[in-house]
Design a protein around this motif. Structure first.
Motif, PDB file in Angstrom:
ATOM      1  N   GLU A  89       0.721  -1.747   0.087  1.00 33.33           N
ATOM      2  CA  GLU A  89       0.117   0.108  -0.210  1.00 33.33           C
ATOM      3  C   GLU A  89       0.782   1.244   0.009  1.00 33.33           C
ATOM      4  N   ASN A 129      -1.292   3.074  -7.466  1.00 33.65           N
ATOM      5  CA  ASN A 129      -2.403   3.288  -6.355  1.00 33.65           C
ATOM      6  C   ASN A 129      -2.398   4.338  -5.524  1.00 33.65           C
ATOM      7  N   LYS A 130      -2.599   4.666  -3.770  1.00 34.83           N
ATOM      8  CA  LYS A 130      -2.901   5.643  -3.691  1.00 34.83           C
ATOM      9  C   LYS A 130      -1.653   6.335  -2.986  1.00 34.83           C
ATOM     10  N   CYS A 133      -0.212   8.277  -5.620  1.00 39.07           N
ATOM     11  CA  CYS A 133      -1.396   9.243  -6.487  1.00 39.07           C
ATOM     12  C   CYS A 133      -1.020  10.383  -5.219  1.00 39.07           C
ATOM     13  N   GLU A 163      -9.433   5.652  -7.692  1.00 36.07           N
ATOM     14  CA  GLU A 163      -7.874   6.215  -6.818  1.00 36.07           C
ATOM     15  C   GLU A 163      -7.797   7.981  -7.785  1.00 36.07           C
ATOM     16  N   ARG A 166      -8.221  11.265  -6.282  1.00 39.81           N
ATOM     17  CA  ARG A 166      -7.498  11.895  -5.795  1.00 39.81           C
ATOM     18  C   ARG A 166      -6.880  13.557  -6.264  1.00 39.81           C
TER      19      ARG A 166
END
Length: 381
Positions: A89, A129-130, A133, A163, A166
């Protein structure tokens, strides 16, 4: 990367150059084009052109300090984001930056499969992924270090998924002198909220003549070979380069033999073929299927009384002429459909032995026993 290094796309180049000359550089742009069209190369050349301190009316100079750094992909105001294959993550794309630079410098027309192989990702799925971003937002918040503009090129934003929300505020209201270019292949896989916040630059597939001319200039092949490869590539320069990597005569040997043994329902030969096809590697398997699909399409041309549109040399033309006599439009469509499905499953790492055996048995049903797959409507004579 300079505009002159990019194959074809003259209208797109002129449009991009004109936006700079008229001071109409949109802060967020979507370069939408099919694989092998050069949309990534165009994005890179456009960013270099904007940053060049000695640019001409038609191209960057290639020799100023900015261009020299762009040519090595080390300019401090040039940023990239791209799918990667690590699952943590907190992981982002920066760990793969050196491999990314090496791939782009080697071949700016690369595709996701080449990127996967470069990272030895095997069955892993690509992802933005986050954490990536947040990394994009951080780099976009920086002030330009050397150039008037800072540029962020996001390759395959299709993998942003949700995502991507964002990034919406930054896409709509970025910092001053910021250029964000999303390089995409499939509009249907992009969030509508992203599309609505970018200026669309449509990039078409390359023309057959453009690919043919490029191959003649850069590869040691004759005109007939270049024309055939360009025709089979269907506007995808990367596909044309992949065709040249393979032994096309071997593709012909494998595919023509496959058709003959399934037509005759020769069980032992089919098992030998399945064993051989399962060992040639995923990209070679995909190329074999694509090659076969193209040959069956040529058969359809002949069956439709359009043989003047068939552009195949020698032995391939002889095979297509003879094999089309054993087909009708319904069978040809069924064969193509089976190979299309096989191509799809190979991309998703299906077991090659099981897959090629299953497809072979379907071919026997179609060619030997005149039985079309149930549940699908085909054009009947």
């Amino acid at each position: 990367m300079q505009f002159r290094d990019i194959v074809g796309q003259n209208e797109v180049k002129e449009h991009l150059i004109r936006t700079v000359a008229e001071n109409r550089v949109s802060h967020a742009q979507l370069f939408l084009g099919p694989e092998g069209s050069g949309n990534f190369a165009l994005a890179l050349a456009y960013a270099q052109f904007i940053s060049c301190t000695e640019r001409s009316d038609t191209d960057s100079c290639g020799v100023c300090a900015s261009c020299r750094k762009y040519n090595k992909l080390i300019h401090p105001d040039l940023h990239f984001s791209y799918p990667f294959f690590r699952g943590g993550e907190k992981e982002d794309s920066m760990a793969d930056l050196e491999e990314w630079r090496d791939l782009v410098l080697t071949n700016p027309y690369f595709n996701l499969d080449e990127w996967r192989e470069r990272l030895d990702a095997q069955n892993k799925q690509p992802n933005i992924n986050k954490a990536e971003c947040m990394n994009i937002l951080h780099r976009l918040s920086l002030k330009p270090f050397e150039s008037e503009y800072k540029a962020m090129i996001i390759w395959l934003p299709e993998y942003l998924k949700n995502e991507g929300n964002r990034l919406l505020k930054t896409l709509e209201e970025p910092a001053d002198k910021t250029l964000i270019i999303l390089v995409a292949q499939n509009q249907d896989q992009l969030l509508n909220t992203i599309i609505s916040r970018t200026q669309l630059v449509k990039i078409p597939a390359l023309g057959q003549k453009e690919i043919c001319d490029y191959l003649l200039q850069t590869k040691d092949i004759n005109e007939s070979k270049a024309a055939q490869t360009a025709y089979l590539s269907e506007g995808n320069l990367q596909a044309a380069l992949n065709f040249l990597k393979e032994d096309d005569n071997d593709n012909f040997r494998l595919f023509s033999g496959w058709m003959r043994m399934t037509f005759a329902d020769r069980g032992p030969s089919i098992f030998e073929f399945v064993e051989e096809a399962s060992k040639i590697g995923r990209e070679s398997q995909k190329n074999l299927l694509k090659y076969g699909i193209n040959l069956i399409r040529e058969c359809i041309m002949i069956l439709s009384d359009a043989s003047e549109l068939v552009h195949l040399p020698g032995i391939e033309l002889e095979f297509v002429n003879k094999f089309s006599q054993q087909l009708d439009l319904a069978k040809a469509e069924a064969l193509i459909n089976e190979m299309d499905k096989a191509y799809y499953h190979i991309e998703r790492n299906a077991n090659p032995k099981i897959l090629f055996l299953d497809v072979s048995l379907q071919f026997v049903k179609i060619l030997k026993f005149n039985t079309l797959p149930a549940g699908t409507q085909y054009i009947l004579n």
